[in-house]
Design a protein around this motif. Structure first.
Motif, mmCIF file in Angstrom:
data_model
loop_
_atom_site.group_PDB
_atom_site.id
_atom_site.type_symbol
_atom_site.label_atom_id
_atom_site.label_comp_id
_atom_site.label_asym_id
_atom_site.label_seq_id
_atom_site.Cartn_x
_atom_site.Cartn_y
_atom_site.Cartn_z
ATOM 1 N N THR A 148 -1.668 21.790 -2.402
ATOM 2 C CA THR A 148 -0.995 21.001 -1.376
ATOM 3 C C THR A 148 -1.623 19.610 -1.829
ATOM 4 O O THR A 148 -2.846 19.456 -1.492
ATOM 5 C CB THR A 148 -1.416 21.563 -0.008
ATOM 6 O OG1 THR A 148 -0.738 22.720 0.105
ATOM 7 C CG2 THR A 148 -0.544 20.495 0.795
ATOM 8 N N GLU A 149 -0.882 18.620 -1.978
ATOM 9 C CA GLU A 149 -1.143 17.405 -2.696
ATOM 10 C C GLU A 149 -1.419 16.603 -1.239
ATOM 11 O O GLU A 149 -0.702 16.844 -0.338
ATOM 12 C CB GLU A 149 0.023 16.508 -3.542
ATOM 13 C CG GLU A 149 0.117 17.256 -4.962
ATOM 14 C CD GLU A 149 -1.266 17.114 -5.834
ATOM 15 O OE1 GLU A 149 -1.260 17.648 -6.647
ATOM 16 O OE2 GLU A 149 -2.101 16.070 -5.186
ATOM 17 N N PRO A 150 -2.244 15.825 -1.315
ATOM 18 C CA PRO A 150 -2.768 15.001 -0.078
ATOM 19 C C PRO A 150 -1.467 14.111 0.213
ATOM 20 O O PRO A 150 -0.988 13.541 -0.945
ATOM 21 C CB PRO A 150 -3.983 14.340 -0.311
ATOM 22 C CG PRO A 150 -4.104 14.204 -1.857
ATOM 23 C CD PRO A 150 -3.237 15.578 -2.399
ATOM 24 N N ILE A 151 -1.406 13.685 1.432
ATOM 25 C CA ILE A 151 -0.186 12.609 1.660
ATOM 26 C C ILE A 151 -1.112 11.301 1.654
ATOM 27 O O ILE A 151 -1.936 11.176 2.568
ATOM 28 C CB ILE A 151 0.276 12.695 2.955
ATOM 29 C CG1 ILE A 151 0.849 14.115 3.036
ATOM 30 C CG2 ILE A 151 1.300 11.884 3.309
ATOM 31 C CD1 ILE A 151 1.658 14.489 4.315
ATOM 32 N N GLN A 152 -0.748 10.425 0.728
ATOM 33 C CA GLN A 152 -1.741 9.294 0.714
ATOM 34 C C GLN A 152 -1.090 8.057 1.869
ATOM 35 O O GLN A 152 -0.038 8.264 2.197
ATOM 36 C CB GLN A 152 -1.320 8.458 -0.529
ATOM 37 C CG GLN A 152 -1.721 9.233 -1.803
ATOM 38 C CD GLN A 152 -2.999 9.765 -1.786
ATOM 39 O OE1 GLN A 152 -4.070 8.850 -1.274
ATOM 40 N NE2 GLN A 152 -3.757 10.589 -2.558
ATOM 41 N N GLY A 153 -2.113 7.436 2.259
ATOM 42 C CA GLY A 153 -1.877 6.469 3.537
ATOM 43 C C GLY A 153 -1.326 5.168 2.863
ATOM 44 O O GLY A 153 -1.055 5.059 1.692
ATOM 45 N N ARG A 154 -1.477 4.125 3.630
ATOM 46 C CA ARG A 154 -1.139 2.786 3.204
ATOM 47 C C ARG A 154 -2.036 1.778 4.000
ATOM 48 O O ARG A 154 -2.587 1.955 5.053
ATOM 49 C CB ARG A 154 0.293 2.481 3.736
ATOM 50 C CG ARG A 154 0.926 1.105 3.307
ATOM 51 C CD ARG A 154 2.118 0.691 4.105
ATOM 52 N NE ARG A 154 1.528 0.498 5.399
ATOM 53 C CZ ARG A 154 2.363 0.509 6.322
ATOM 54 N NH1 ARG A 154 3.569 0.721 6.429
ATOM 55 N NH2 ARG A 154 1.847 -0.028 7.588
ATOM 56 N N ASP A 155 -2.488 1.043 3.158
ATOM 57 C CA ASP A 155 -3.335 -0.270 3.848
ATOM 58 C C ASP A 155 -2.699 -1.106 4.796
ATOM 59 O O ASP A 155 -1.606 -1.189 4.708
ATOM 60 C CB ASP A 155 -3.938 -1.339 2.503
ATOM 61 C CG ASP A 155 -4.739 -0.550 1.659
ATOM 62 O OD1 ASP A 155 -4.987 -1.311 0.397
ATOM 63 O OD2 ASP A 155 -5.449 0.567 1.879
ATOM 64 N N ALA A 156 -3.655 -1.327 5.680
ATOM 65 C CA ALA A 156 -3.095 -2.231 6.689
ATOM 66 C C ALA A 156 -2.558 -3.656 6.273
ATOM 67 O O ALA A 156 -3.257 -3.917 5.079
ATOM 68 C CB ALA A 156 -3.967 -2.652 7.875
ATOM 69 N N ILE A 157 -1.607 -4.220 6.746
ATOM 70 C CA ILE A 157 -1.217 -5.480 6.231
ATOM 71 C C ILE A 157 -0.967 -6.450 7.259
ATOM 72 O O ILE A 157 -0.405 -6.229 8.298
ATOM 73 C CB ILE A 157 0.336 -5.338 5.279
ATOM 74 C CG1 ILE A 157 0.250 -4.256 4.270
ATOM 75 C CG2 ILE A 157 0.842 -6.646 5.114
ATOM 76 C CD1 ILE A 157 1.777 -3.860 3.834
ATOM 77 N N ILE A 158 -1.866 -7.540 7.054
ATOM 78 C CA ILE A 158 -1.528 -8.816 7.686
ATOM 79 C C ILE A 158 -0.754 -9.712 7.060
ATOM 80 O O ILE A 158 -1.009 -10.249 6.036
ATOM 81 C CB ILE A 158 -3.020 -9.249 8.102
ATOM 82 C CG1 ILE A 158 -3.838 -8.428 8.812
ATOM 83 C CG2 ILE A 158 -2.897 -10.448 9.084
ATOM 84 C CD1 ILE A 158 -5.342 -8.771 9.210
ATOM 85 N N THR A 159 0.289 -10.217 8.081
ATOM 86 C CA THR A 159 0.887 -11.502 7.481
ATOM 87 C C THR A 159 0.832 -12.613 8.434
ATOM 88 O O THR A 159 0.857 -12.611 9.669
ATOM 89 C CB THR A 159 2.393 -10.999 7.741
ATOM 90 O OG1 THR A 159 2.783 -9.670 6.909
ATOM 91 C CG2 THR A 159 3.229 -12.121 7.262
#
Length: 534
Positions: A148-159
């Protein structure tokens, strides 16, 4: 049942043991001699003519052939499952070999037991097992388990909703002079303005390999909106607003808002020294002996005399500084001025001017003096990157020093970091010895006192903290090392003339101008400085 790939089967006969070789059907794969050799080796048959057997395989047409492999009578062989696990333990493949004519077929329970024996406990594809048992295909590899492959997250993004690049330089006209009318590095905002928005990080989810071992998902950058005073966040912390009208800037990942303080005339006895958290705009002159210090930018429309200006941002002098050997400018960012005379000047960014005379000038960025006059006479000019001037020195042989070199503070910091990392490594070694000592006592069955237990836990926690500190120090050290390597690439360009009396230094290498040199650039080549024509 219709087989596709070529395969083989052991036959037990009165006069010995045979291989029955079945050819491939249609576009199926041919028999592989390596499969047969490995199989025979597993059942302790090593004495046979490989070349002869391979010739028989190559001559297979549509009908199977029998080939005597040994005169010995062997025990029956049951159906055999060969297991292959990839390096990352994310996939398991199996290849089945048929039973001998007196052997047994493999069952579902046998397959699951074999997988368990090899430590395969997760991701077993039951459907593929059922399909195989329904329609056996020998000597054919198929997938039987998958991680079962890991579910990759996402970096926080500041605009950020304002210009965060405050390093813009003034426009240089065709004649080389500076156009001060086009300098505006102040971010004006109104009350209630949206300053930044945050998309929170998504942490993802770990996976699991075929042995049941977790597969960690990649780390993500978790960020928060950071700010100073005069700012508030929305209830969910994803939006940032200004509470006042004024100037917005970004420093060290933190947003600051402040009003700009305007001095309508001179900074003199009428105003006293000025200290301000934001930006300061002086409409007149800064008189000798007075001081202006701002956490933001300083703009002076008139002349700075023997005064002191200290800015956390940039300094813009629409005329210049006549320091009278007591004036100084210190900016954490760029400095832009018409002229610098008899002063001490430091910029954390670049310096752009039309003339530098008898002054001590230092900048982390480029130093540019290429306007109408574009001259540097007397004193020293030092940059960590590049120096570009029109005229260096004078016909009188005035001693003038131009240097590319690293900030001594950074070099000191680098050496200190190296020492700290060595000391911390030695400290870790001491704590490891303490932990090993107590671990041996526990293994021998000794009961530790409460005091020794505390010592063990302190040592363990100290190792963790020291390793974290070493990691931070290594990152900073690598950045400083990169900066040091970049300094040797710096150039000193003189677009018109360099007079005798000018001394060039680039990261420790020296060059003295002994006769007039026109349109020359100086670069470091190994341990020497080369003078090249522009």
């Amino acid at each position: 049942m219709r087989y596709k790939n070529g395969f083989f089967q052991l036959l037990h006969k009165e006069d010995g043991t045979y291989l029955k070789l079945y050819p491939a059907v249609a576009d199926g794969n041919k028999l592989d001699i390596d499969d047969i050799s490995e199989y025979l080796h597993r059942i302790k048959i090593d004495e046979f003519d490989v070349r002869e057997l391979n010739n028989v395989i190559q001559q297979l047409k549509k009908e199977p052939k029998e080939y005597k492999i040994t005169s010995d009578k062997l025990y029956p062989e049951n159906e055999y499952m060969k297991i292959r696990i990839n390096k990352k333990r994310t996939k398991v493949f199996v290849k089945m070999f048929p039973p001998s004519n007196k052997g047994k077929l493999i069952t579902r329970e046998d397959i699951l037991q074999d997988l368990e024996h090899y430590g395969i406990r997760h991701g077993i594809i039951e459907r593929n097992i059922d399909l195989y048992l329904k329609c056996r295909q020998f000597c054919t590899e198929f997938l039987i388990a998958k991680a079962t492959e890991p579910i990759q997250g996402r970096d926080a993004i500041i605009t950020y909703h304002f210009d965060t690049d405050m390093s813009s330089k003034p426009t240089i006209k065709e004649d080389g002079s500076v156009d001060f009318h086009q300098i505006d590095n102040i971010n004006h905002i109104e009350t209630g303005a949206l300053l930044a928005t945050l998309q929170p990080a998504q942490l993802g989810k770990p996976g699991m390999d075929v042995t049941g071992t977790p597969i960690k998902q990649a780390k993500v950058a978790v960020k928060l909106l950071k700010h100073g005073k005069n700012i508030h966040l929305s209830d969910d912390g994803t939006k940032m607003y200004s509470d006042v009208a004024g100037h917005v800037s970004l420093a060290g990942g933190q947003v600051f808002v402040s009003n700009t303080y305007e001095v309508p005339a001179d900074v003199s006895t009428a105003t006293g020294d000025i200290f301000y958290d934001g930006n300061v705009h002086v409409k007149g002159n800064v008189i000798t002996g007075f001081k202006v210090e701002a956490k933001g930018d300083i703009i002076v429309d008139g002349v700075v005399e023997g005064a002191t200006l200290i800015a956390g941002g940039q300094i813009v002098l629409r005329r210049g500084i006549q320091g009278m050997n007591r004036g100084s400018l210190h900016a954490e960012r760029d400095i832009v001025t018409k002229f610098i005379e008899n002063s001490e000047v430091y910029a954390g960014g670049s310096i752009t001017t039309d003339a530098i005379m008898h002054s001590q000038v230092v900048a982390k960025g480029d130093i540019i003096s290429t306007g109408k006059r574009g001259l540097v006479i007397g004193g020293s000019v030092k940059s960590q990157t590049n120096i570009s001037v029109k005229v260096a020195g004078s016909t009188m042989g005035t001693k003038t020093f131009l240097e590319i070199g690293m900030d001594p503070q950074l070099l000191t910091e680098y050496n200190e970091l190296e020492k700290q990392m060595l000391d911390m490594s030695e400290e870790i070694e001491k704590h490891n010895k303490t932990m090993e000592l107590y671990a041996k006592k526990i293994k021998k069955g000794e009961k530790l006192t409460e005091d020794k237990k505390r010592q063990y836990l302190v040592a363990k926690k100290s190792i963790q903290i020291l390793k974290e500190n070493i990691e931070k120090a290594e990152k900073r050290s690598a950045k400083l090392r990169e900066e040091m390597e970049n300094h040797s690439n710096g150039r000193i360009k003189i677009s018109d003339i360099a007079y005798p009396g000018v001394k060039i230094t680039i990261t420790g290498a020296n060059y003295t101008v002994r006769s007039d040199m026109r349109r020359t650039q100086f670069v470091k080549d190994r341990a020497l400085i080369k003078a090249l024509l522009l």
